[in-house]
Design an enzyme around this catalytic site. Structure first.
Site, PDB file in Angstrom:
ATOM      1  N   SER A 179     -12.963  51.372 -15.518  1.00  0.00           N
ATOM      2  CA  SER A 179     -12.813  52.635 -15.874  1.00  0.00           C
ATOM      3  C   SER A 179     -12.833  53.205 -17.260  1.00  0.00           C
ATOM      4  CB  SER A 179     -11.461  53.121 -15.336  1.00  0.00           C
ATOM      5  OG  SER A 179     -10.363  52.552 -15.923  1.00  0.00           O
ATOM      6  N   HIS A 207     -13.189  52.733  -8.736  1.00  0.00           N
ATOM      7  CA  HIS A 207     -13.987  53.290  -9.202  1.00  0.00           C
ATOM      8  C   HIS A 207     -15.579  53.028  -8.729  1.00  0.00           C
ATOM      9  CE1 HIS A 207     -11.593  55.272 -12.302  1.00  0.00           C
ATOM     10  NE2 HIS A 207     -10.991  53.991 -12.222  1.00  0.00           N
ATOM     11  N   LYS A 238     -10.227  58.715  -5.957  1.00  0.00           N
ATOM     12  CA  LYS A 238     -11.229  59.079  -6.908  1.00  0.00           C
ATOM     13  C   LYS A 238     -12.391  59.686  -6.132  1.00  0.00           C
ATOM     14  CE  LYS A 238      -8.951  56.301 -10.087  1.00  0.00           C
ATOM     15  NZ  LYS A 238      -8.135  55.899  -9.478  1.00  0.00           N
TER      16      LYS A 238
END
Length: 388
Positions: A179, A207, A238
């Site tokens: 990340s 992610h 996300k």
């Protein structure tokens, strides 16, 4: 005034200020098309994890919000398991191509609950040095022996696996996309190593979920490794633009974690209204093929432009593009100047990243226009050069 018993906190906070590591919370109000109101100023939002620009202020069709309340009432093992939760788990498991799915409250809660459930004092964990903090906290709670290998260094990992004690349960754990760096884990090679040495593999897809494969199933699915990864963890906070997390895998894994994962057993379930929003967001993301492609196109152009200007973007390979600056002081100064120009870009400092690698972490959204990104890149490059 602070209580006398808390005075020691002043010294700790002053130490953080001296090291340029002090943090504070700032109000940020999302706006359309990838912008944000931050500290009263309209800024281009290059700091969000809502990569597809999803807006979750809706309810799922067929899932009545009147009955989907804001309180779950109890743990899922008591009276908190609303039928919406079961429905989402069943359908999401089919989507991921796994036997089962287990819904938890957040990515952090998933990692600190699942890792200690899988390994204990007499076991070994092998962790990439750049793994997320929640993974590291889960490792600490497990009390297992932790062997950290240099970022994506497969030779070092194999050497560590060879030295694992006979009879110890072995767990390799990695982010799929890191990340703070935007680098991608070598998942195919990790699968080969875990099979060779009889280890389990846990992959955190926080992610990459929503962004890879035909309908956004994630990086594991896009590499056709679904049947070879024992524990798939991911979040809905996300690219999905909602909240919550999941563990996908064999039915046996779900049954085991239901009985062993303390962050499931001893916490109140997600509110039904949140589950309804997750469901609708996930259904919408499946159809956003164009947004997924646009995000990667824009990220590639953004990264290339910064590299051509002579900036260090680390190992970025995706929609997360760091601008590595080195010192905390420089990162804070560049961040402040960018925000003055109208760009929301936050300085990332240790302990979030290793010492000496403070950076600005840019995260792109599919809804950013090319014109807005060009406008931002011109200012980033100018300010970066001004600061050397």
């Amino acid at each position: 005034m602070s209580r006398q018993q808390l005075q020691w906190m002043h010294k700790e906070l002053e130490s953080l200020r001296e090291r340029q590591q002090f943090r504070s919370i700032t109000d940020s109000e999302p706006q359309p098309d990838g912008w944000v109101i931050r500290s009263g100023q309209r800024m281009l939002n290059l700091a969000s994890n809502q990569y597809l620009g999803m807006d979750c202020a809706w309810a799922a069709p067929g899932l009545e919000t009147a009955s989907a309340g804001m309180g779950a009432g109890a743990s899922r093992l008591v009276t908190g398991n609303h039928p919406l939760c079961t429905r989402l788990e069943q359908e999401f498991a089919r989507f991921k191509g796994t036997e089962s799915c287990l819904l938890l409250s957040s990515g952090y809660m998933a990692n600190i609950g699942v890792i200690p459930a899988l390994v204990g004092r007499s076991d070994c964990i092998f962790s990439d040095r750049l793994n997320h903090a929640s993974i590291m906290d889960g490792i600490v709670l497990s009390r297992a022996e932790c062997r950290r290998y240099p970022h994506r260094d497969l030779d070092r990992l194999e050497a560590q696996l060879k030295k694992a004690p006979a009879g110890a349960r072995k767990l390799i754990v990695t982010d799929s996309i890191f990340s703070m760096d935007g680098s991608i884990a070598p998942l195919r090679e990790l699968v080969e190593l875990k099979d060779r040495y009889g280890a389990m593999l846990m992959v955190d897809e926080a992610h990459s979920g929503g962004l890879y494969s035909e309908e956004g199933q994630g990086l594991i699915h896009s590499l056709r490794l679904t049947d070879r990864v024992e524990i798939q963890m991911g979040t809905f906070s996300k690219a999905y633009g909602a909240y919550g997390s999941y563990i996908a895998g064999d039915a046996l894994l779900k049954e085991y974690l239901t009985n062993k994962a303390r962050s499931l057993i001893f916490t109140t379930a997600l509110p039904p209204a949140v589950i309804s929003a997750v469901y609708r967001s996930w259904q919408s993301v499946k159809g956003h093929r164009v947004r997924r492609a646009e995000l990667q196109r824009k990220a590639a152009l953004f990264r290339q432009r910064l590299q051509e200007a002579g900036f260090d973007t680390g190992g970025s390979e995706c929609h997360i593009v760091p601008l590595v600056l080195g010192s905390n002081e420089k990162a804070l100064k560049v961040s402040e100047k960018l925000q003055q120009e109208g760009i929301a870009a936050v300085a990332i400092r240790p302990p979030t990243v290793p010492e000496g690698t403070a950076r600005i972490r840019f995260s792109l959204m599919a809804t950013h226009s090319d014109e807005d990104l060009q406008w931002a890149m011109e200012r980033i490059i100018r300010i970066g050069r001004e600061e050397g």
